[in-house]
Write a protein that holds these residues in place. Structure first.
Motif, PDB file in Angstrom:
ATOM      1  N   ALA A   1     101.158   0.323   8.228  1.00 34.42           N
ATOM      2  CA  ALA A   1     101.911   1.539   8.587  1.00 34.42           C
ATOM      3  C   ALA A   1     102.343   2.338   7.361  1.00 34.42           C
ATOM      4  O   ALA A   1     102.968   3.379   7.491  1.00 34.42           O
ATOM      5  CB  ALA A   1     103.139   1.155   9.412  1.00 34.42           C
ATOM      6  N   ILE A   2     101.998   1.847   6.156  1.00 34.93           N
ATOM      7  CA  ILE A   2     102.466   2.530   4.946  1.00 34.93           C
ATOM      8  C   ILE A   2     101.501   3.628   4.551  1.00 34.93           C
ATOM      9  O   ILE A   2     100.321   3.367   4.289  1.00 34.93           O
ATOM     10  CB  ILE A   2     102.638   1.531   3.780  1.00 34.93           C
ATOM     11  N   GLY A   3     102.015   4.847   4.524  1.00 37.50           N
ATOM     12  CA  GLY A   3     101.222   5.990   4.075  1.00 37.50           C
ATOM     13  C   GLY A   3     100.054   6.315   4.987  1.00 37.50           C
ATOM     14  O   GLY A   3      99.184   7.095   4.634  1.00 37.50           O
TER      15      GLY A   3
ATOM     16  N   SER B   1     105.807   5.128   7.237  1.00 35.07           N
ATOM     17  CA  SER B   1     105.717   6.409   7.942  1.00 35.07           C
ATOM     18  C   SER B   1     106.992   6.773   8.718  1.00 35.07           C
ATOM     19  O   SER B   1     106.924   7.292   9.837  1.00 35.07           O
ATOM     20  CB  SER B   1     104.488   6.432   8.854  1.00 35.07           C
TER      21      SER B   1
ATOM     22  N   LEU C   1     113.147   2.532   4.622  1.00 33.19           N
ATOM     23  CA  LEU C   1     112.612   2.683   3.270  1.00 33.19           C
ATOM     24  C   LEU C   1     111.475   3.691   3.429  1.00 33.19           C
ATOM     25  O   LEU C   1     110.488   3.417   4.110  1.00 33.19           O
ATOM     26  CB  LEU C   1     112.125   1.344   2.723  1.00 33.19           C
ATOM     27  N   VAL C   2     111.658   4.849   2.829  1.00 31.81           N
ATOM     28  CA  VAL C   2     110.822   6.006   3.135  1.00 31.81           C
ATOM     29  C   VAL C   2     109.975   6.376   1.928  1.00 31.81           C
ATOM     30  O   VAL C   2     110.506   6.550   0.830  1.00 31.81           O
ATOM     31  CB  VAL C   2     111.725   7.210   3.486  1.00 31.81           C
TER      32      VAL C   2
HETATM   33  P1  PGA Z   1     105.496   5.780   3.699  1.00 29.43           P
HETATM   34  O1  PGA Z   1     105.803   4.636   2.627  1.00 29.43           O
HETATM   35  O2  PGA Z   1     106.822   6.234   4.246  1.00 29.43           O
HETATM   36  O3  PGA Z   1     104.801   6.863   2.931  1.00 29.43           O
HETATM   37  O4  PGA Z   1     104.641   5.167   4.753  1.00 29.43           O
HETATM   38  C1  PGA Z   1     106.803   3.689   2.848  1.00 29.43           C
HETATM   39  C2  PGA Z   1     106.905   2.733   1.674  1.00 29.43           C
HETATM   40  O5  PGA Z   1     105.863   2.308   1.176  1.00 29.43           O
HETATM   41  O6  PGA Z   1     108.005   2.398   1.216  1.00 29.43           O
END
Ligand code: PGA
Length: 253
Positions: free
Chosen positions: A171-173, A213, A232-233
């Motif tokens: 879900a990251i990026g 995200s 954590l954004v």
């Molecule tokens: P993202 O990253 O919000 O762009 O998905 C979150 C993170 O890796 O801390």
């Protein structure tokens, strides 16, 4: 104590002028009495500027990484004492990008967590599974293992200064947010693990964030869930309007 935290992980983004404009924008817009704890994590070169510009505001400054040693022959590294020296108060430890691209392991994460606590830096410890692990049905044991190893040797008193972030790697990026139900399920697994390692009161006092995200439009549902204490954004922390929408819409329980 458990609190709602909105932390912006800038990753390797923003050179000086953009960093300054973003911080100045946040300083003018984050209300003095904001109910959540707001943290920004710029890259190392701009940490002193971030500390300076946020002085007397509710905005805290975090580093994105650090070494566990005090000083020495560790080319390219930064020590906890150096972060404390410039006024940083939080540090992100074990982000999946550090684990994937820079060979961080559960053991180095644990060393860093201990070093952070010894210097009174609050570690934001990241954990999370890959899509493959989720599909194989080993998500829970993986997460529990990461938590157990990250917290190895920490006392109950140490836990008062620890923040945990669940960040599913898929879900990251990617724009793919875990649904609030999926995020809640894992944050609840993390809290139960903390309760098993320490006790229920310690688990109830631990802030557990979700990352991956997070946006202004999904933060309320996420933070409205019982075991999710903030976000954590990454991407959405780079622009003042986007980050403010998250701060404004987060539910403070
Ligand atoms: P993202 O990253 O919000 O762009 O998905 C979150 C993170 O890796 O801390």
């Amino acid at each position: 104590m458990r609190k709602t935290i909105i932390a912006g992980n800038w990753k390797m983004n923003h050179t000086g002028a953009d960093a300054k404009a973003t911080i100045t924008g946040l300083v003018s817009r984050v209300p003095k009495d904001v109910k959540s704890e707001v943290i920004i994590a710029p890259v190392f070169p701009y940490l002193p500027m971030a500390v300076e510009l946020t002085k007397g505001t509710p905005i805290h400054v975090a580093a994105q990484n650090m070494h566990w040693e005090e000083s020495g022959a560790f080319t390219g590294e930064v020590s906890p004492a150096m972060l404390v020296d410039i006024g940083v108060d939080h540090v992100i430890i074990g982000h999946s990008e550090r684990r994937t691209y820079f060979n961080e392991t559960d053991e180095t994460v644990n060393k860093k967590v201990k070093a952070a606590l010894a210097h009174k830096l609050t570690p934001i410890i990241c954990c999370g599974e890959t899509l493959e692990q989720r599909e194989q049905g080993i998500m829970q044991s993986w997460i529990e293992g990461q938590i157990e190893k990250a917290l190895a040797g920490l006392t109950k008193a140490d836990m008062a200064n620890v923040v945990i972030a669940y960040e599913p790697i898929w879900a990251i990026g990617t724009g793919k947010t875990a649904s609030a139900a999926q995020a809640e399920e894992v944050c609840s697994i993390i809290r139960k693990k903390v309760a098993a390692l320490y006790d229920q009161a310690t688990a109830d006092d631990t802030s557990v964030l979700y990352g991956g995200s997070v946006k202004g439009k999904n933060v309320a549902e996420l933070t409205g869930s019982a075991d999710i204490d903030g976000g954590l954004v990454g991407g959405a922390s780079l622009k003042v309007d986007d980050f403010m929408a998250i701060i404004d819409n987060a539910i403070v329980k």
